[in-house]
Write an enzyme that holds these catalytic residues in place. Structure first.
Site, short mmCIF file in Angstrom:
data_model
loop_
_atom_site.label_atom_id
_atom_site.label_comp_id
_atom_site.label_asym_id
_atom_site.label_seq_id
_atom_site.Cartn_x
_atom_site.Cartn_y
_atom_site.Cartn_z
CB THR A 51 27.37 -8.93 21.14
OG1 THR A 51 28.54 -9.37 21.83
CG2 THR A 51 26.14 -9.32 21.93
CG ASN A 109 35.94 -16.91 23.59
OD1 ASN A 109 35.18 -17.73 23.06
ND2 ASN A 109 35.71 -16.43 24.79
CD GLN A 116 38.92 -14.46 20.06
OE1 GLN A 116 40.06 -14.14 19.71
NE2 GLN A 116 38.29 -13.83 21.03
CB SER A 143 34.16 -8.10 16.95
OG SER A 143 33.87 -6.98 17.72
N GLY A 144 35.69 -5.75 14.96
CA GLY A 144 36.94 -5.07 14.60
C GLY A 144 37.98 -5.02 15.71
CG HIS A 145 37.00 -5.17 20.08
ND1 HIS A 145 37.46 -5.78 21.22
CD2 HIS A 145 35.74 -5.63 19.89
CE1 HIS A 145 36.52 -6.58 21.70
NE2 HIS A 145 35.47 -6.51 20.90
CB THR A 160 23.91 7.78 11.19
OG1 THR A 160 22.66 8.43 11.04
CG2 THR A 160 24.97 8.50 10.37
CB CYS A 220 32.24 -11.58 28.79
SG CYS A 220 32.81 -10.98 27.22
N1 PLP Z 1 32.31 -14.22 19.96
C1 PLP Z 1 33.54 -14.54 20.37
C2 PLP Z 1 34.12 -15.86 19.98
C3 PLP Z 1 34.27 -13.64 21.15
O1 PLP Z 1 35.51 -13.97 21.55
C4 PLP Z 1 33.70 -12.41 21.50
C5 PLP Z 1 34.43 -11.47 22.37
O2 PLP Z 1 35.29 -11.85 23.14
C6 PLP Z 1 32.40 -12.12 21.04
C7 PLP Z 1 31.73 -13.04 20.27
C8 PLP Z 1 31.74 -10.82 21.35
O3 PLP Z 1 32.42 -9.78 20.71
P1 PLP Z 1 32.00 -8.26 20.94
O4 PLP Z 1 32.45 -7.91 22.33
O5 PLP Z 1 32.72 -7.51 19.90
O6 PLP Z 1 30.55 -8.18 20.81
#
Ligand code: PLP
Length: 413
Positions: free
Chosen positions: A71, A154, A184, A206-208, A244, A332
């Site tokens: 994000t 996603n 994704q 995004s790492g997670h 940082t 979300c």
């Molecule tokens: N973009 C996509 C396609 C996603 O699937 C997600 C999270 O599900 C995001 C952006 C947002 O990721 P983050 O929660 O790491 O900001």
């Protein structure tokens, strides 16, 4: 026992990732910007990670910016581009193109920009989830400022042809910037900024989503791209993002990339095999279901099932009581009763849109886990249909079966 099938929402931190982070959570706690010798391991860890991840994505180390999540990366790309245009007194560009099925990280930024006078085109998709290419080409203008298209969705896993779209954009006008939200797909599909993504200017991830912790992400900004700092402050990240650096998480994300690179082929093959096994069993054992995105090119780990005549939330609740974690729509937006904007854009019929469930697998998903879902899912669906007002309990078929027919024959609208 928990069976975790919600890996598009987030993933488990891999043991080797946790190990790689530990020194920087303990003895190597120094600020990487400090000049003394003790801070050297922290500084080296950040720069090694930058080199490693950039190389993996076919970019230069200097082109990779560490952020806190996708994000933030998306916000940095949009607002950084707009700030650069303002600084260049380039007021001509107020047009943005995106798609109707982006994650809210992109959609909400676009809606916010609309409120401040930007003209945003939201390109639609067809029933399978494929982007409407004709509309994309028609909307593209020589004075478009930015085009933002996700690599894979996603919710459905449908993959967009980024290389083709970015080439069309650059042929229209090389100054139009192209951002790809690859949240994704990084570590799951091939992405090379010097190969198939050579026309892409910015890439967010995004790492997670690939077994690193939550709270670390990345943005590649190709050299020469007019994009100013979004978060202004210290001189970290070559002045492009003050604050940082999150050293342990950066080291963790590099480890996650390293593991993915080493095991990719085998992992993805196995994930796809298990996903296909689940998909086939569901289609064979449950009437009135269909796969959202069927027929489109899809992520190997994602299965979005439209179950007609029942509520997705009820299915999730029942799955949860059996220890199975899945999702309806994106994490979300689940919790709201609004139907998914992605399925709405795909014109999924009412009786299925509300009953859609997403299973998303990872390399930690096992065959016995999939077998449990194969056994329980049809029972859950049958039980819930017995309570559904759309279902004729005595005849054990939909109330309007005479008129709508079997959804698999395409009779439902
Ligand atoms: N973009 C996509 C396609 C996603 O699937 C997600 C999270 O599900 C995001 C952006 C947002 O990721 P983050 O929660 O790491 O900001």
């Amino acid at each position: 026992m928990t069976i975790y099938l919600d890996n598009n929402a987030t993933t488990m931190i891999a043991p080797e990732v946790r190990e790689a982070m530990l020194p920087f959570l303990q003895q190597e706690y120094f600020n990487p910007s400090s000049m003394y010798e003790a801070a050297k391991p922290a500084r080296n860890a950040v720069e090694t990670a930058r080199r490693q991840i950039a190389q993996y994505l076919g970019a230069l180390p200097a082109e990779l910016l560490f952020t806190s999540c996708a994000t933030e990366s998306v916000n940095a790309a949009f607002f950084g581009t707009i700030r650069a245009a303002v600084f260049a007194h380039n007021a001509r560009s107020k047009h943005i193109i995106t798609t109707a099925v982006e994650h809210t990280a992109v959609l909400e930024v676009c809606k916010e920009l609309q409120r401040t006078g930007f003209d945003v085109s939201f390109i639609g998709v067809d029933r399978q989830g494929n982007l409407n290419l004709g509309e994309f080409v028609r909307e593209l203008r020589r004075d478009t400022l930015l085009v933002s298209v996700m690599h894979a969705n996603n919710e459905t896993g449908v993959i967009f042809p980024i290389d083709r779209l970015a080439r069309i954009v650059k042929e229209t006008n090389p100054n139009i910037l192209f951002l790809c939200d690859a949240t994704q797909t990084v570590t799951k599909l091939p992405i090379k900024m010097d190969g198939n993504f050579r026309h892409v200017d910015m890439l967010a991830f995004s790492g997670h989503k690939f077994h690193a912790p939550k709270g670390i992400g990345g943005l590649i900004i190709r050299r020469g791209t007019p994009c100013r700092a979004f978060m202004v402050g210290g001189h970290q990240e070559s002045g492009r993002r003050g604050g940082t650096e999150n050293v342990p998480y950066i080291a963790g994300m590099a480890k996650a990339v390293e593991t993915a690179e080493a095991t990719h082929g085998e992992d993805i093959q196995n994930i796809e095999r298990l996903r296909n096994k689940l998909e086939t069993a569901i289609l064979q054992n449950i009437p009135y279901v269909e796969i959202n995105g069927e027929g489109a090119e899809r992520m190997p780990n994602t299965l979005n099932v439209a179950v007609h005549y029942i509520e997705g939330e009820s299915i999730l609740y029942q799955l949860s009581s059996e220890g199975i974690c899945a999702s309806s729509g994106s994490a979300c937006t689940s919790g709201s009763l609004e139907p998914s904007h992605v399925l709405t854009a795909m014109s999924v019929p009412f009786t299925a849109k509300h009953g859609s469930v997403r299973f998303s697998l990872s390399r930690y998903t096992t065959e016995p886990e999939i077998d449990v879902v194969i056994e329980l899912f049809p029972k859950i669906v049958a039980r819930l249909r017995q309570l559904s007002p759309y279902w004729n309990q005595e005849a054990n078929q939909p109330r309007h079966a005479d008129t709508v027919g079997d959804s698999r024959a395409g009779g439902l609208e």
